[in-house]
Design a protein around this motif. Structure first.
Motif, short mmCIF file in Angstrom:
data_model
loop_
_atom_site.label_atom_id
_atom_site.label_comp_id
_atom_site.label_asym_id
_atom_site.label_seq_id
_atom_site.Cartn_x
_atom_site.Cartn_y
_atom_site.Cartn_z
N ALA A 92 0.68 -1.31 -0.14
CA ALA A 92 -0.05 0.11 0.01
C ALA A 92 0.78 1.18 0.19
CB ALA A 92 -0.88 0.00 1.10
N ALA A 93 0.22 2.03 -0.36
CA ALA A 93 0.94 3.75 -0.43
C ALA A 93 -0.01 4.77 -0.10
CB ALA A 93 1.73 3.77 -1.91
N GLU A 94 0.34 5.70 0.40
CA GLU A 94 -0.34 6.89 0.76
C GLU A 94 0.02 7.85 -0.44
OE1 GLU A 94 -0.38 8.96 4.37
OE2 GLU A 94 0.73 7.45 5.42
N ARG A 95 -1.23 8.44 -0.90
CA ARG A 95 -1.09 9.45 -2.01
C ARG A 95 -1.60 10.81 -1.53
NH1 ARG A 95 -4.32 7.05 -7.01
NH2 ARG A 95 -6.07 7.75 -5.68
N GLU A 96 -0.79 11.72 -1.97
CA GLU A 96 -1.27 12.96 -1.34
C GLU A 96 -0.88 14.03 -2.37
OE1 GLU A 96 0.01 15.69 2.73
OE2 GLU A 96 1.23 14.27 1.92
N ASN A 97 -1.79 14.95 -2.50
CA ASN A 97 -1.80 15.91 -3.53
C ASN A 97 -1.93 17.17 -2.80
OD1 ASN A 97 -1.91 17.84 -5.48
ND2 ASN A 97 -2.54 16.29 -6.88
N LYS A 98 -1.29 18.37 -2.32
CA LYS A 98 -1.35 19.63 -1.67
C LYS A 98 -2.08 20.48 -2.59
CE LYS A 98 2.33 18.54 1.65
NZ LYS A 98 3.54 19.04 2.37
N SER A 99 -2.17 20.42 -3.57
CA SER A 99 -2.73 21.68 -4.71
C SER A 99 -3.85 21.04 -5.33
CB SER A 99 -1.61 22.01 -5.79
OG SER A 99 -1.20 20.84 -6.51
N ASP A 100 -4.43 20.06 -4.97
CA ASP A 100 -5.85 19.39 -5.69
C ASP A 100 -6.23 18.57 -4.58
OD1 ASP A 100 -7.59 18.04 -7.37
OD2 ASP A 100 -6.36 18.83 -9.11
N PHE A 101 -7.79 18.58 -4.71
CA PHE A 101 -8.56 17.70 -3.70
C PHE A 101 -8.36 16.26 -4.36
CE2 PHE A 101 -11.53 18.05 -7.25
CZ PHE A 101 -12.46 16.75 -7.10
N ARG A 102 -7.93 16.10 -5.54
CA ARG A 102 -7.74 14.47 -5.92
C ARG A 102 -6.24 14.03 -5.72
NH1 ARG A 102 -9.13 16.09 -12.09
NH2 ARG A 102 -7.65 17.63 -11.16
N SER A 103 -6.17 12.84 -5.55
CA SER A 103 -4.80 12.45 -4.77
C SER A 103 -4.13 11.97 -5.97
CB SER A 103 -4.88 11.59 -3.60
OG SER A 103 -5.55 10.51 -3.98
N ASN A 104 -4.69 11.69 -6.98
CA ASN A 104 -4.10 10.74 -8.21
C ASN A 104 -2.39 11.34 -8.49
OD1 ASN A 104 -6.98 11.22 -8.61
ND2 ASN A 104 -6.74 9.41 -9.78
N VAL A 105 -1.58 10.57 -8.82
CA VAL A 105 -0.18 10.90 -9.09
C VAL A 105 -0.16 11.63 -10.52
CG1 VAL A 105 2.16 9.96 -9.75
CG2 VAL A 105 0.91 8.97 -7.91
N THR A 106 -1.05 11.30 -11.28
CA THR A 106 -1.23 11.81 -12.72
C THR A 106 -1.44 13.36 -12.63
OG1 THR A 106 -2.18 9.89 -13.69
CG2 THR A 106 -2.16 11.91 -14.86
N ASN A 107 -2.34 13.57 -11.48
CA ASN A 107 -2.52 15.28 -11.32
C ASN A 107 -1.51 15.86 -10.36
OD1 ASN A 107 -4.95 14.92 -12.86
ND2 ASN A 107 -5.97 13.90 -11.19
N GLY A 108 -0.46 15.25 -10.17
CA GLY A 108 0.56 15.87 -9.39
C GLY A 108 0.91 15.38 -7.99
N GLY A 109 -0.07 14.45 -7.77
CA GLY A 109 0.00 13.79 -6.27
C GLY A 109 1.39 12.97 -6.13
N THR A 110 1.92 12.89 -4.82
CA THR A 110 2.76 11.97 -4.71
C THR A 110 2.55 10.80 -3.78
OG1 THR A 110 3.42 13.12 -2.58
CG2 THR A 110 4.39 13.86 -4.45
N MET A 111 3.54 9.72 -3.96
CA MET A 111 3.13 8.35 -3.19
C MET A 111 4.46 7.92 -2.24
SD MET A 111 1.80 5.15 -5.85
CE MET A 111 0.10 4.96 -5.89
N THR A 112 3.85 7.65 -0.96
CA THR A 112 4.85 7.01 0.12
C THR A 112 4.44 5.77 0.51
OG1 THR A 112 3.95 8.38 1.66
CG2 THR A 112 5.85 9.21 0.39
N PRO A 113 5.13 4.62 0.71
CA PRO A 113 4.82 3.52 1.26
C PRO A 113 4.13 3.78 2.62
CG PRO A 113 7.14 3.52 1.14
CD PRO A 113 6.69 4.85 0.38
#
Length: 272
Positions: A185-206
């Motif tokens: 599993a990985a946490e997904r976070e996007n500080k500039s968008d309500f969507r966490s998708n990596v495609t939209n600029g989000g990051t992933m951390t285990p």
């Protein structure tokens, strides 16, 4: 053992090539000769293999291959249930927690949805999430704060309106389940968008999800009949989305866990 990796002919780019080549190389290490065939090629050919790894959403093609007697992973039925966000909500209703969701009534052309929207606003309150029923990578998903914003996204395409889980803004967990078992599993976070998708600029951390989150992800995949799937869990423990063929390279780069071998070993167990 011979398999076919079915991909979409019209989706091209480096990230797709990387994924497809990775799956082929991983299959080889598992003793499987995996040949890439696009949905365009198979539209006019008969599939010949021990199984098909179906990394696309061309449901009619998947069903045709299944009818020929070749096992398809994930199945056409499972892919269809995941691809339609309204259908996913219905299939999981009462099985796992989900944000309150209202499915727009079917229309055959762009129609006046005022009555439905007004009632939905009174039930869900603002802000709420507008989602077209079909879409990937967070596309066609919008956070709406006004009635006018909702109407600006409505077309003839089916859509759902969903309660916004504010505590999970720009954040969720992607949990990979294969053969009914938790893999990573990985946490997904996007500080500039309500969507966490990596495609939209989000990051992933285990991360290590809770036992309850893992249980929820397994229940969701089982309910949808998935051999493998990526389940997105919001911070309140509800299921946001279930992916029948998620882009596994991102989570591999994050967790350093390659889920491809788990997929192929599970397929081998199912068809031996």
């Amino acid at each position: 053992m011979n398999g076919i990796l079915t991909v979409n002919h019209f989706l091209k780019g480096e990230k797709y090539d990387t994924l497809h080549n990775h799956l082929v190389n991983s299959a080889k290490k598992c003793g499987i000769n995996l040949n890439i065939k696009t949905n365009l090629e198979l539209a006019t050919e008969k599939a010949q293999a021990d199984f098909v790894l179906f990394w696309d959403k061309d449901i009619n093609l998947a069903r045709r291959i299944e009818k020929s007697g070749i096992p398809v992973f994930n199945s056409a039925d499972s892919i269809e249930k995941c691809d339609d966000k309204g259908r996913t909500y219905i299939e999981l209703d009462g099985i796992v927690p989900q944000p309150k969701t209202l499915i727009a009534p079917k229309c055959y052309f762009k129609s006046d949805m005022s009555e439905f929207v007004e009632k939905a606003i009174s039930i869900l309150t603002f802000p709420l999430v507008f989602k077209e029923s079909f879409g990937s990578f967070g596309a066609q998903v919008f956070l709406c704060n006004t009635k006018e914003e909702i109407f600006s996204h409505i077309s003839e395409k089916p859509f759902i309106l969903q309660k916004f889980i504010g505590e999970s803004k720009g954040h969720d967990k992607r949990i990979e389940i294969i053969g009914g078992k938790y893999i990573c599993a990985a946490e997904r976070e996007n500080k500039s968008d309500f969507r966490s998708n990596v495609t939209n600029g989000g990051t992933m951390t285990p991360c290590k999800p809770t036992e309850k989150e893992i249980e929820t992800a397994i229940k969701a995949c089982n309910a949808l009949g998935l051999t493998f799937g990526g389940v997105d869990i919001l911070d309140d423990g509800s299921v946001c989305e279930v992916n029948s063929n998620a882009h596994i390279i991102n989570i591999m780069n994050s967790t350093k866990i390659d889920i491809a071998p788990y997929i192929f070993e599970t397929i081998k167990e199912k068809i031996k």
